[in-house]
Design a protein around this motif. Structure first.
Motif, short mmCIF file in Angstrom:
data_model
loop_
_atom_site.label_atom_id
_atom_site.label_comp_id
_atom_site.label_asym_id
_atom_site.label_seq_id
_atom_site.Cartn_x
_atom_site.Cartn_y
_atom_site.Cartn_z
N PHE A 13 0.56 -0.89 -0.13
CA PHE A 13 -0.64 -0.04 0.14
C PHE A 13 0.83 1.08 -0.28
O PHE A 13 0.59 2.14 -0.49
CB PHE A 13 -1.13 0.09 1.32
N GLY A 14 2.08 1.02 0.79
CA GLY A 14 2.99 2.54 0.81
C GLY A 14 3.49 2.81 -0.83
O GLY A 14 4.41 3.45 -1.00
N ARG A 15 3.27 1.45 -1.89
CA ARG A 15 4.08 1.77 -3.05
C ARG A 15 3.43 3.03 -4.06
O ARG A 15 2.29 2.61 -3.68
CB ARG A 15 4.39 -0.02 -3.73
N ARG A 16 3.66 3.73 -3.91
CA ARG A 16 3.45 5.18 -4.72
C ARG A 16 3.79 5.94 -6.00
O ARG A 16 4.99 5.18 -5.96
CB ARG A 16 2.69 6.22 -3.81
N SER A 17 2.93 5.70 -6.91
CA SER A 17 3.77 7.05 -8.14
C SER A 17 4.38 8.14 -8.00
O SER A 17 3.40 9.52 -7.27
CB SER A 17 2.88 7.00 -9.12
#
Length: 175
Positions: A13-17
């Protein structure tokens, strides 16, 4: 669900663009780990049709950024990785399998970047013919290679809160 499982999911969930980067270089060791993670992805019939072009050259990064309407951040990234698929190597030489394999490799690369504390952003190339043509020309790709995506990678100059985009309306259950 146990706490460790929740922590593992929180990582996803912490992987963001990330679209803003510092000027700090990304090490060759980190790039190697990113490529290893990308190639650990599943592949139809284990054909591994993915091919990667690692770009650090500022002029080439700027030219690819210009070819991708939403890819301006690529011009300031420390490195760009073009994820291509070799149609000759794809399962049954099918474009659909090639695209699925390359998408899985791309997601692995994005998660690996996050694990290494790097920021990354997936920029779609396929199926836009004009983008495919321009990226193919700029990077001088082999004729059988299909550019699927380019990932901008660098040390993040922005932070974003973890999130999920879960929407129960997108789920149908057959119990």
């Amino acid at each position: 669900m146990n706490a460790e499982a929740n922590r593992n999911l929180d990582f996803i969930f912490g992987r963001r663009s990330i679209r803003a980067y510092t000027a700090e270089a990304v090490s060759e060791e980190a790039v190697q780990k990113l490529l290893e993670a990308a190639m650990a992805a599943p592949s139809a019939a284990a054909k591994d049709p993915w091919r990667f072009v690692v770009v650090r050259n500022r002029e080439l990064l700027s030219r690819v950024a210009e070819a991708l309407p939403h890819g301006r951040m690529l011009a300031t990234a420390a490195v760009g990785v073009a994820i291509c698929g070799d149609l000759e190597a794809a399962h049954d030489r099918q474009l659909s399998y090639l695209l699925q394999d390359c998408a899985a490799a791309c997601e692995n690369l994005l998660l690996a970047a996050h694990a290494l504390g790097l920021g990354a952003c997936w920029l779609g190339v396929h199926p836009r013919e004009e983008r495919i043509k321009q990226v193919r020309e700029i990077l001088r790709l082999e004729a059988s290679w299909v550019p699927v995506a380019v990932v901008a990678i660098g040390h993040p100059a922005e932070t974003k809160e973890p999130r999920t985009r879960f929407n129960p309306a997108y789920v149908r259950r057959e119990d």
